[in-house]
Design an enzyme around this catalytic site. Structure first.
Site, mmCIF file in Angstrom:
data_model
loop_
_atom_site.group_PDB
_atom_site.id
_atom_site.type_symbol
_atom_site.label_atom_id
_atom_site.label_comp_id
_atom_site.label_asym_id
_atom_site.label_seq_id
_atom_site.Cartn_x
_atom_site.Cartn_y
_atom_site.Cartn_z
ATOM 1 N N GLU A 37 60.966 -19.418 8.845
ATOM 2 C CA GLU A 37 60.340 -19.046 7.505
ATOM 3 C C GLU A 37 59.143 -20.840 8.282
ATOM 4 O O GLU A 37 57.873 -20.528 8.759
ATOM 5 C CB GLU A 37 60.843 -20.004 6.293
ATOM 6 C CG GLU A 37 61.835 -18.679 5.966
ATOM 7 C CD GLU A 37 63.108 -19.123 6.090
ATOM 8 O OE1 GLU A 37 63.667 -19.779 6.968
ATOM 9 O OE2 GLU A 37 63.974 -18.120 6.099
ATOM 10 N N HIS A 52 69.358 -17.213 -4.617
ATOM 11 C CA HIS A 52 68.122 -15.304 -4.460
ATOM 12 C C HIS A 52 68.030 -14.910 -6.316
ATOM 13 O O HIS A 52 67.949 -13.657 -6.248
ATOM 14 C CB HIS A 52 68.990 -14.277 -3.993
ATOM 15 C CG HIS A 52 69.508 -14.374 -2.887
ATOM 16 N ND1 HIS A 52 71.164 -14.636 -2.920
ATOM 17 C CD2 HIS A 52 69.415 -14.125 -1.643
ATOM 18 C CE1 HIS A 52 71.095 -14.989 -1.843
ATOM 19 N NE2 HIS A 52 70.300 -14.220 -1.081
#
Lengths: 337, 409
Positions: free
Chosen positions: A60, A129
């Site tokens: 990321e 999540h």
């Protein structure tokens, strides 16, 4: 005009921008050949070529740092972070670099990047999540944070974000990718098919950043919400039987302060709803702004309905998720004062 | 298997501390001209010896020798010497200016002037470098106006960065010098992204990223090398190994067991280890890596082996953690002295000309400082406070407008 779900609307926005601007390119984990784990970039590589929509290493920090470099060169990269829970390795890049580049360089360089990322809970996603990290971006000067709640806005806001010269964190409520979700997890899942907001123009259009939408007009209390919570709010208001006005903020930064103030001055009451945990959440800022600007119009304390101050749990999904019943209770409480 | 001894934690320590004799005995310094120069198109697997060698051109007598000799014209060498000398004169003057309380902070690049100067001159005007705070010689070589530099250091009314940034964290787009920031390493990946963008557009520009050896320990280093390798980005990634990260010696950064150039190997990139105090070697390695980048052959990692001769910054006292005279024992010498000696031995320079140039540059720096002082030193002059609120976004949002009004401006 076509009927689209959120995924199709976002895909359409990307398709339109790839077509329209050769400086737009898309990259992220699994976004290329495969078309994204949520299908948002489906077929874009096939249609526009491998250099315009391509796969990235699982990094990321690397995704956002290279995107900033591309932005400094003059491109308009759209980077995807697979889940907002995984944006943190790139937090330094967003905070120390993307957000500050224009300011610190006296306007010589800037980062017109859009960082798309699915966020939010209600999907049994557990701790990594399900998170809603908007407040940690709202606190950073130099970043704009945008959150759509329906297909029409999703496409128009994403196009506006890509066209913006400022760095944008674009959070997509994954719980409503396929249909509006009002928090009633025990009822049948709805699709976008019969929703007016799922009528999406196929070509280019924009929804301006920094403008809230009045989803429901009302007189007794103002509800401030965004993302999937807009649909939860609609259900909660209906169940409460209270004539509440519902604002979908659509962007956290810049915030449509005028719309908020006008509504609260009219109703005299305000309840804020978000999925993120309460302490230090964006609701705190909203509450402070309303208190500062609408103090003499307020008839009751400002209410905050939010996720609990715990990590997002798995088994306790529906105990954690701030559903319509909790909002209805807060609305009734607001009316008692 | 018997476990005869208890485990113990290894913490690297430098060869010498304050009060000790400086020691560089552990360094193996190959002779100038000894390291081979492969064809730029050679496959990476045929270059894996290079990260453990040292590219050197100038020998102890100041002659340019071996396959890496870039055969530069005397004019270019004098240009390089001038940029390095200007950097040193500027550093010394501004360091004193800080001690006089006229600015809050300064960082010298003493001993490392060859790196930025040679690379700045070797690359093209359209190429972009992503600097650290210790390659000011890049700007000196490209003749960035000294007055703008000093104004920035004073954060005065004419500061090109409008008083927003710490001294020496310049930004100079037109000079191929990307915006600096105090947080280390986080622009290394920007160089890769910028290079990827150039390739994406079919452009001919390349990028150059700098990172210090201490900062190679950051995740940014790994990320940049991964992306540079995966996408064959036209970028030169440089580690300036000056042996010290503030008070930590390079062993703490992971340099005890290997070289920083060797980190390239696992990424499938060519890695060069270069005498950073040898202007000609820096130039040659840069030219080689640039040619690879421009021919779509991808990225190169270069470790410039050098020594941070001065303290880390005006806030640092190096005698607290290393021998006070360590710099004098550095086996690769002084980059300025070495290039000067080379030019003199080639009959292209002499002591009188050197003194005249030193005087000229000293006057130039003094004049720039004087001019900037007339505008104002730190706290005596500053840009309009309005500038504090500009540039957060492309257009100010209501918050900054309201807050600006709250201040009555």
């Amino acid at each position: 005009m076509a009927n689209m779900n959120m995924i199709q609307a976002l895909n359409s926005a990307l398709d339109v921008m790839l077509e329209r601007d050769p400086n737009v390119l898309i990259f992220g984990e699994d976004v290329g050949y495969f078309g994204g784990v949520f299908r948002v970039t489906d077929k874009l590589q096939e249609k526009h070529g491998i250099t315009r929509c391509f796969d990235a290493p699982i990094s990321e920090g690397g995704i956002i740092s290279t995107a900033i470099g591309m932005g400094a060169y003059g491109l308009r990269p759209v980077a995807e972070i697979q889940f907002a829970d995984y944006i943190l390795p790139a937090y330094d890049q967003l905070v120390s670099e993307a957000a500050r580049l224009r300011y610190r360089s006296g306007g010589e360089f800037w980062a017109p990047i859009t960082v798309r990322s699915p966020y939010g809970g209600g999907i049994f996603g557990g701790q990594t999540h399900s998170q809603s990290p908007e407040a940690i971006f709202a606190h950073i000067t130099g970043i704009k944070t945008v959150i759509p709640s329906n297909p029409y806005d999703a496409k128009g806001l994403l196009i506006s974000s890509i066209e913006s010269d400022d760095p944008i964190v674009f959070l997509e409520p994954k719980r409503i990718y396929n249909g509006p979700f009002d928090g009633h997890h025990d009822r049948q899942i709805k699709s976008w098919a019969n929703e007016p907001s799922a009528d999406v123009p196929e070509g280019h259009y924009t929804v301006p950043l920094g403008k809230a939408a009045t989803v429901r007009e009302g007189h007794d209390v103002t509800v401030l919400a965004y993302g999937a919570m807009v649909h939860v709010a609609k259900a909660g208001i209906e169940e409460s039987g209270i004539d509440a006005e519902l604002l979908d903020l659509r962007s956290i930064v810049p915030l449509d302060i005028d719309a908020i103030v006008a509504s609260v001055k009219k109703t005299g009451r305000c309840v804020i709803l978000h999925e993120a945990s309460r302490y230090g959440g964006f609701g705190g800022e909203l509450s402070a702004l309303v208190q500062e600007r609408c103090f003499y119009h307020l008839k009751s304390p400002i209410g905050r309905v939010a996720g609990w101050d715990t990590p997002y749990p798995h088994a306790f999904e529906w105990d954690y998720f701030p559903g319509p019943a909790r909002l209805a209770k807060a609305l009734r409480q607001a009316m008692q004062n | 298997m018997t476990n005869s001894k208890p485990l113990h934690l290894h913490v690297p320590a430098p060869a010498a501390r304050p009060g000790d004799e400086p020691s560089f005995k552990h360094l193996v310094v190959p002779k100038a001209g000894e390291t081979r120069r492969p064809d730029v198109a050679a496959p990476e697997e045929e270059m894996r010896d290079l990260p453990y060698k040292l590219v050197r051109v100038l020998d102890d007598a100041g002659n340019a020798v071996g396959p890496w000799n870039p055969n530069l014209s005397p004019d270019v060498l004098r240009q390089g010497l001038r940029a390095m000398l200007l950097t040193r004169v500027f550093d010394e003057r501004l360091f004193r200016v800080h001690r006089q309380g006229k600015t809050s902070f300064y960082m010298k690049s003493t001993g490392e002037e060859a790196i930025g100067a040679a690379q700045s001159l070797a690359l093209s005007a359209g190429d972009m470098c992503f600097p650290t705070y210790r390659v000011m010689s890049w700007l000196m070589a490209r003749e960035y106006p000294l007055i703008d530099m000093v104004n920035q250091i004073f954060s005065n009314e004419r500061d090109p960065l409008k008083g927003r940034q710490l001294p020496i964290l310049f930004s100079a787009r037109d000079y191929g010098f990307y915006s600096l920031s105090g947080n280390v390493g986080s622009r290394f990946g920007h160089a890769v992204g910028w290079a990827m963008a150039s390739a994406y557009k079919g452009d001919d520009k390349i990028a150059l990223g700098y990172i210090g050896e201490g900062t190679t320990a950051e995740g940014d280093f790994h990320e940049a090398l991964t992306f540079a390798s995966v996408y064959k980005a036209p970028v030169i990634l440089c580690v300036t190994n000056n042996q010290w990260a503030i008070s930590s010696y390079s062993g703490i950064a992971g340099g005890e067991a290997t070289t920083f150039a060797a980190k390239a190997l696992a990424y499938g990139l060519p890695g060069l280890r270069v005498d950073g105090n040898d202007f000609l070697a820096v130039w040659a390695a840069t030219q080689w890596a640039a040619e690879r980048a421009r021919n779509n052959l991808g990225a190169t990692l270069i470790e410039f082996f050098t020594y941070r001769a001065a303290g880390h910054s005006t806030s640092d006292d190096p005698t607290k953690y290393r021998p006070a005279d360590e710099a004098e024992h550095w086996p690769l010498g002084d980059p300025l002295a070495r290039l000067k000696e080379h030019l003199i031995s080639a009959g292209e320079w002499d002591e009188d000309r050197h003194q005249a140039l030193t005087d000229e540059l000293t006057e130039k720096v003094k004049a720039a400082v004087k001019e900037a002082e007339a505008v104002g030193t730190l706290g005596k002059s500053k840009p309009s406070v309005r500038e504090m609120f500009e540039g957060v976004f492309s257009e100010p949002d209501w918050r900054v407008i309201e807050q600006r009004r709250e201040m009555g401006i």
